[in-house]
Every structure is written in structure tokens, then in C-alpha cells.
Scaffold this active site. Sequence first.
Site, short mmCIF file in Angstrom:
data_model
loop_
_atom_site.label_atom_id
_atom_site.label_comp_id
_atom_site.label_asym_id
_atom_site.label_seq_id
_atom_site.Cartn_x
_atom_site.Cartn_y
_atom_site.Cartn_z
CB CYS A 263 -47.82 -6.24 -20.97
SG CYS A 263 -49.05 -5.11 -19.83
NE ARG B 91 -48.97 -9.65 -18.80
CZ ARG B 91 -48.77 -10.15 -19.80
NH1 ARG B 91 -48.00 -11.37 -19.77
NH2 ARG B 91 -49.51 -10.17 -20.94
#
Lengths: 142, 279
Positions: free
Chosen positions: B237, B242
Amino acid sequence: MTLPTKLQEIVDDIASMSREEKLETLIAYAESMPDLPERFKDERSKMEPVPECMTPVFIIAEKLESGGIFFHLDIPPQSPTVRGLASILTNGLNGCSLEEIISVPADFYIPMNLQEAVSQQRINGFIGVLAHMKQAAVKASS
Amino acid sequence: MSYAHPEYLVDTEWVANHLNDANVRVIESDEDPLLYAIGHIPGAVQVDWFSTLQHPLRRDFVTKEQFEEVASTLGITNDTTVVFYGDKSNWFACYALWLFQYYGHTNVKIMNGGRTKWEQEKRPLVKEVPSYARTTYSAKEADKSIRAFRDDIFKQIETKRPMVDVRSPKEYSGELTHMPNYPQEGATRGGHIPGAVSIPWSQAVNEADATFKTTEELVALYEGKNIKPDGEIIAYCRIGERSSLTWFVLKYLLGYEKVKNYDGSWTEWGNLVDAPIEK
């Protein structure tokens, strides 16, 4: 640089604190931030959004009879760091004149050494809040 | 159809029933680190992705010895069951879990739904910070099989192996060089790693209560984009938080064996001289 008296006091105060005290102060500020007054609850569209912040932050400024500016902020309780930082600004600037508000330099926060307590991304969000408070203040004065 | 490794997930009820279990340590790990101080699950300790888990100087995680110190201070033994939860659909809870796995603590779980669900169910949150007797924790050598470095990405491109870009569509397309609303964590170039498919992390969780989607939904989501169980997959990410969630989903909910998280992610790749980029 001359900051509004109240903001200068807060900056000096926080500058003298340890990391732990800074965190406690931010929490106290976050918890003491008043809810958005009922009369603004349906007026989100008129409020100034702050896209620099991860959390939805909305700002509205009102001009007081004294001529000073008063800010109301709407920040969810799930984001205490943002609330705490924004609260430094409302506590330091509420009641100030438009001129005083717009002349606060974007780097006024440096003496507080906040980066020992919060990450740099938060501080950038904080500067975003200040910039949008200035715009809201201009809007309220025009 | 149940998850491939359901033992890596517990629900809020399970946590509520194990608050006084000496073999369980509950850890809160948030995007907003002050949330813990405002109120946390009784008995839970805090691990902050930045101040606890990052190396104080270099862009890297704490060393093995520093990790041992963290675990010992939190009263964690090598046999403790560690349960992670947090805000933002457990992003940073997954990140912390990934790092515990990296240093060999495999008895780890995520509380499904995180803070969101716990709060929705009006379960207790307290301000009291617990203290646990110090332990002597001994970590294993870092498990590089779950962590990708930049050289692994060059190899991945060369061998045309699958990569999942879990950022928002605009970050993937290169319109934004940062996450929407996080302008400061930018990169000098926008776009994505050549060959990576876009599957935003958020598609793996239910927005309403922050729990993970069902096996059927997850299979359709990833296999539909050609991210298959037998692939050697790398997820990335912006800073690796994430993609830790996606890594968790692929590895434990779907049972993919070879999945790595590239924590350098776009803040490394998008600033790396001579690295290929697609838009």
C-alpha cells in the site's frame, strides 16, 4: 512573530511539557472540545471541510458582536488526536480578530515540539486545520 | 464455508469472556494512538505502530532485541495468546500482528470488528492502564517469508508473479501520490508497480461493523482478479499498514501459503530512483 496572547500562552505551556504531559494535555483538550451547537447540525454544506485530515473535520466561523471570530469544529470522538490538536487552535484563537488569525504563521507550532508526541502526518493535518480556519474566518467576515 | 484458519480470529464475545485469562494478552493498536487513553478494553495494553514498533532511527522495525523488550514489558511470554484489535477496521491491529509473526510469535489472533464492533455492542471501555509482571521473552529470528523488500519486488516483476495494490483507486491510477486525506505521506511519483492488480483493502471488510467479509465473498474478490491460492503474492500500500490487513485476509482467512507484505510500499517505490512504474 507575534501570536495572539492566548495562543502564545498555550504554545509556551506545551513547549515546557514532557512527552507524557503533552499526550495528557492533548487528551484533555480532545475531551473538552464542545459538541457542535444544534443550530449548525444541518448546515454541514456551509462548513469548511478539511481534506488534509483523515477524519472528517468541519469548521464554521462566526463573527461576534465584539468583532472577534468564534470557531465551531465538528470532529468525531473516534479521532482524539485530531480533536486535541484542533482544540489548541480554537482555545488559542477564539475571540481574536480576523487580522490576528490570518497572521498566525504556519510554523508557529514548532516550539511546542509536538513531533515527540504525535506523528508528522498529524502535524500536517493540524496545519491543514489552521489553514481552513483562516479561510472560514475570512468567509465569516465578508 | 468457514475461513481457512479460523483460529486466527476471535469475536468480541470471546474477548469479553477472556478478560481475566492470564494466558491471554489483549493488545490495542490504533491509527489514532490517543484512542487507547480515551478508553480501551479492560486489561488491554497498547502497542503503537510508530512509537512502539518502529526503529527509533532507521526506517525499519524494532530489532529482535528491541522486540523482546517490548514483549517482556507487556508481560507476554512465548506461550501467551495475543489478541489484537484497533480502530479503522483493524488496519494497525493486523500490522502489529504481522510484526509479532515476523519475530516468531505465532499464537496471535485478531478480534473481528475491532473497536468499532466492541463500541457498537456497548461493551465496557476503561481508562485504567494495567501493568503486568515483566517476563523474559525470547524472539525468533525474523521470518523473512512474510516480508518483501524492494529487491523482491524487482524479482516479482521479472518473473511476472502476482502483486496486489490495496490502495485507493486514485492512488493506483497515479492521480494521487498519497492516500486521500494523507497528503504528507507522499511520493515523488504516482502510479503503481507494473503488474500489480488493484484490490482496495476496504473491499475485504464490512463497512457497517468492521468485520471481515465471508469466505465466499473474499474468494470471489481475490480469485476474480486472478489472485489465486497457489500464487506467490506480494501485497503493498503506502507504508504497509493497509496491506497488512490484506496479507492477513489472504494468509489466514483464505489460507494462501505464500503471501508477503511489502512494508516499504509506495513511499519507497514511488521515490526509488530507476524503479519501473505503470500508470
